[in-house]
Scaffold this motif. Structure first.
Motif, PDB file in Angstrom:
ATOM      1  N   VAL A 170     -25.795 -27.635  -1.854  1.00 21.59           N
ATOM      2  CA  VAL A 170     -26.038 -27.299  -0.440  1.00 21.59           C
ATOM      3  C   VAL A 170     -26.972 -26.096  -0.334  1.00 21.59           C
ATOM      4  O   VAL A 170     -27.318 -25.475  -1.342  1.00 21.59           O
ATOM      5  CB  VAL A 170     -24.712 -27.069   0.334  1.00 21.59           C
ATOM      6  CG1 VAL A 170     -23.940 -28.367   0.493  1.00 21.59           C
ATOM      7  CG2 VAL A 170     -23.856 -26.004  -0.337  1.00 21.59           C
ATOM      8  N   VAL A 193     -13.179 -28.927   4.008  1.00 21.89           N
ATOM      9  CA  VAL A 193     -12.622 -29.872   3.024  1.00 21.89           C
ATOM     10  C   VAL A 193     -11.252 -29.382   2.551  1.00 21.89           C
ATOM     11  O   VAL A 193     -10.251 -30.098   2.634  1.00 21.89           O
ATOM     12  CB  VAL A 193     -13.569 -30.017   1.811  1.00 21.89           C
ATOM     13  CG1 VAL A 193     -12.952 -30.895   0.736  1.00 21.89           C
ATOM     14  CG2 VAL A 193     -14.917 -30.572   2.257  1.00 21.89           C
ATOM     15  N   HIS A 194     -11.183 -28.143   2.103  1.00 23.34           N
ATOM     16  CA  HIS A 194      -9.938 -27.640   1.500  1.00 23.34           C
ATOM     17  C   HIS A 194      -8.846 -27.348   2.524  1.00 23.34           C
ATOM     18  O   HIS A 194      -7.676 -27.255   2.161  1.00 23.34           O
ATOM     19  CB  HIS A 194     -10.237 -26.403   0.642  1.00 23.34           C
ATOM     20  CG  HIS A 194     -11.004 -26.752  -0.600  1.00 23.34           C
ATOM     21  ND1 HIS A 194     -12.381 -26.814  -0.625  1.00 23.34           N
ATOM     22  CD2 HIS A 194     -10.585 -27.126  -1.835  1.00 23.34           C
ATOM     23  CE1 HIS A 194     -12.776 -27.173  -1.836  1.00 23.34           C
ATOM     24  NE2 HIS A 194     -11.705 -27.371  -2.589  1.00 23.34           N
ATOM     25  N   CYS A 203     -23.493 -25.757   4.433  1.00 21.33           N
ATOM     26  CA  CYS A 203     -22.070 -25.607   4.099  1.00 21.33           C
ATOM     27  C   CYS A 203     -21.405 -25.095   5.370  1.00 21.33           C
ATOM     28  O   CYS A 203     -21.778 -24.033   5.885  1.00 21.33           O
ATOM     29  CB  CYS A 203     -21.915 -24.608   2.958  1.00 21.33           C
ATOM     30  SG  CYS A 203     -20.237 -23.946   2.780  1.00 21.33           S
ATOM     31  N   SER A 204     -20.447 -25.865   5.888  1.00 22.63           N
ATOM     32  CA  SER A 204     -19.849 -25.490   7.176  1.00 22.63           C
ATOM     33  C   SER A 204     -19.127 -24.142   7.061  1.00 22.63           C
ATOM     34  O   SER A 204     -19.090 -23.376   8.019  1.00 22.63           O
ATOM     35  CB  SER A 204     -18.906 -26.589   7.667  1.00 22.63           C
ATOM     36  OG  SER A 204     -17.945 -26.876   6.677  1.00 22.63           O
ATOM     37  N   MET A 205     -18.596 -23.846   5.890  1.00 22.54           N
ATOM     38  CA  MET A 205     -17.952 -22.539   5.733  1.00 22.54           C
ATOM     39  C   MET A 205     -18.989 -21.411   5.787  1.00 22.54           C
ATOM     40  O   MET A 205     -18.791 -20.409   6.474  1.00 22.54           O
ATOM     41  CB  MET A 205     -17.212 -22.465   4.398  1.00 22.54           C
ATOM     42  CG  MET A 205     -16.605 -21.103   4.145  1.00 22.54           C
ATOM     43  SD  MET A 205     -16.494 -20.746   2.419  1.00 22.54           S
ATOM     44  CE  MET A 205     -15.063 -21.682   1.992  1.00 22.54           C
ATOM     45  N   CYS A 265     -12.994 -23.517   4.583  1.00 20.45           N
ATOM     46  CA  CYS A 265     -13.706 -24.726   4.159  1.00 20.45           C
ATOM     47  C   CYS A 265     -13.048 -25.932   4.823  1.00 20.45           C
ATOM     48  O   CYS A 265     -11.834 -26.123   4.702  1.00 20.45           O
ATOM     49  CB  CYS A 265     -13.636 -24.851   2.642  1.00 20.45           C
ATOM     50  SG  CYS A 265     -14.119 -26.493   2.075  1.00 20.45           S
ATOM     51  N   GLU A 324      -9.805 -22.080  -2.170  1.00 21.46           N
ATOM     52  CA  GLU A 324     -10.225 -22.237  -0.770  1.00 21.46           C
ATOM     53  C   GLU A 324      -9.137 -22.969   0.021  1.00 21.46           C
ATOM     54  O   GLU A 324      -9.231 -23.099   1.240  1.00 21.46           O
ATOM     55  CB  GLU A 324     -11.534 -23.037  -0.674  1.00 21.46           C
ATOM     56  CG  GLU A 324     -12.753 -22.260  -1.119  1.00 21.46           C
ATOM     57  CD  GLU A 324     -14.001 -23.138  -1.229  1.00 21.46           C
ATOM     58  OE1 GLU A 324     -14.023 -24.240  -0.649  1.00 21.46           O
ATOM     59  OE2 GLU A 324     -14.941 -22.732  -1.921  1.00 21.46           O
ATOM     60  N   MET A 358     -22.574 -31.958   1.625  1.00 23.83           N
ATOM     61  CA  MET A 358     -23.083 -32.220   0.279  1.00 23.83           C
ATOM     62  C   MET A 358     -23.425 -33.713   0.123  1.00 23.83           C
ATOM     63  O   MET A 358     -24.336 -34.074  -0.621  1.00 23.83           O
ATOM     64  CB  MET A 358     -22.030 -31.794  -0.745  1.00 23.83           C
ATOM     65  CG  MET A 358     -22.638 -31.609  -2.041  1.00 23.83           C
ATOM     66  SD  MET A 358     -22.051 -30.423  -3.212  1.00 23.83           S
ATOM     67  CE  MET A 358     -21.510 -28.955  -2.560  1.00 23.83           C
TER      68      MET A 358
HETATM   69  S1  SF4 Z   1     -16.701 -28.064  -0.014  1.00 21.84           S
HETATM   70 FE1  SF4 Z   1     -16.434 -26.583   1.650  1.00 21.84          FE
HETATM   71  S2  SF4 Z   1     -17.187 -24.652   0.857  1.00 21.84           S
HETATM   72 FE2  SF4 Z   1     -17.929 -26.273  -0.543  1.00 21.84          FE
HETATM   73  S3  SF4 Z   1     -19.982 -26.762   0.226  1.00 21.84           S
HETATM   74 FE3  SF4 Z   1     -18.549 -28.191   1.225  1.00 21.84          FE
HETATM   75  S4  SF4 Z   1     -17.977 -27.175   3.185  1.00 21.84           S
HETATM   76 FE4  SF4 Z   1     -18.929 -25.624   1.866  1.00 21.84          FE
END
Ligand code: SF4
Length: 368
Positions: free
Chosen positions: A78, A229-230, A104-106, A227, A255, A322
């Motif tokens: 990313v 995802v996490h 990256c949304s975070m 994050c 995360e 990603m």
């Molecule tokens: S997994 Fe989470 S922290 Fe890693 S790139 Fe994707 S959104 Fe960002």
């Protein structure tokens, strides 16, 4: 990350099948030879990952980028990762992100304006440059790394967060940690920092929604980022799985939430997760909280060895940004290079890169 315009040439590639792209990527890679080096983050989809010359997490890949002498570094990851590659590589090298909209949304949850406002608001309670070390997770824009560089701060990854926090506390009494509150909290807990001394800075509220007393008492001020995802992993998913398979070993990325990490047997970065599970005994069963593509590949790798690897969430949760790096975009950037044209270069302005490098170098100089 600001909005990016989509070049028309990519439309031609969008019509190609993954198989056609794979063949053309192979040909283009061969033509480019050592002039190109492809880095693949662990969370990449298989159809892209297979073309990586090196794979790893953010720390490993940033070190590899620094050591590479290839003319073109194509980062299948990313945006912030391609920025780090650009900062760490030489002026002659070119860093390329196959799809510039892969953010990256975070990382986007902390921006320079909000962090500078926080720093200014904190200065009404204490002198931040004397008392607070700003620590940014590597998952952040280059201008935030530059902010840390200017203010005596440092970058961390999920691999070295604890060492970075120790370094920071040796210098100043408090830490402003952004953008991921969970990595900050989970690391702080391992260092025996009480939960009530780790306060959350809500960037949508004046003074982060905190009282003067809370700020003065805090050891860590955690940015309210996470994050996407996490955050999908939940303690009840562990309970449900263990109700069926009580012997399960749980391993999570930091995360993930505090509650999930507390219920996990092991907590660590993607490299740590891979290394730990790869050493597992035959017959063991693992529940893993990190991105789906990595877990699927690990499960396939370990199955013949008699190790059972399961994804923690019952719903699909992969890193959607990603996922934007697809074979079509990779094919496009490589064939453009063969034609002598650089597309999707990621270039950090010189001054910003110099200041970000200060914060990155402090991390890279740590003995880990
Ligand atoms: S997994 Fe989470 S922290 Fe890693 S790139 Fe994707 S959104 Fe960002």
């Amino acid at each position: 990350m600001s909005a990016v315009s989509v070049p028309v040439e990519i439309n031609r590639y969008a019509l190609l099948s993954d198989e056609e792209c794979a063949e053309r990527i192979r040909v283009a890679k061969e033509k480019l030879g050592e002039r190109v080096f492809i880095l693949g983050h662990h969370y990449q989809r298989d159809e892209v990952f297979e073309f990586a010359d090196a794979s790893g997490d953010s720390l490993k890949l940033s070190r590899i980028a620094a050591d590479s002498s290839a003319e073109y570094i194509v980062f299948c990851g990313v945006h912030f990762m391609a920025e780090v590659a650009d900062i760490l590589s030489s002026d002659e090298q070119v860093s390329i992100l196959p799809d510039l909209s892969a953010g990256c949304s975070m990382a986007d949850m902390a921006n320079l304006a909000n962090v500078e406002r926080a720093w200014q608001e904190l200065s009404s309670v204490l002198d931040p440059d004397e008392t607070i070390t700003p620590v940014t997770y590597i998952n952040s824009a280059a201008d935030l790394k530059a902010f840390c560089g200017r203010h005596g701060g440092i970058v961390c990854t999920s691999t070295n967060a604890r060492h970075v926090l120790e370094w920071s506390f040796e210098r100043r009494e408090k830490i402003l940690f952004f953008p991921d509150q969970h990595l900050g909290r989970n690391t702080g807990v391992k260092m025996d920092i009480p939960l009530d001394q780790m306060v959350v800075w809500d960037f949508n509220q004046p003074m982060g929604g905190l009282t003067e007393e809370q700020i003065k008492n805090a050891k860590m001020i955690l940015w309210k980022g996470f994050c996407s995802v996490h955050q999908m992993f939940q303690p009840n998913q562990i309970d449900n799985f263990k109700a069926k398979y009580p012997e399960t070993i749980v391993i999570s990325h930091p995360e993930s939430s505090f509650e999930v990490c507390q219920q996990s047997d092991y907590v660590g970065s993607t490299e740590y997760i891979l290394n730990t599970v790869r050493q597992a005994e035959a017959g063991s069963r693992w529940l893993v909280a990190t991105e789906l593509n990595l877990v699927n590949r690990l499960a396939a790798e370990m199955k013949p060895k008699g190790v059972d690897v399961h994804f923690m969430s019952p719903t699909v949760c992969m890193c959607s940004t990603m996922f934007r790096i697809d074979p079509q975009h990779l094919c496009w950037v490589l064939e453009s290079l063969v034609d002598g044209k650089v597309v999707n270069q990621v270039s950090v302005p010189k001054k910003e890169a110099e200041q970000a490098m200060l914060a990155l170098q402090r991390m890279l100089d740590l003995p880990i």
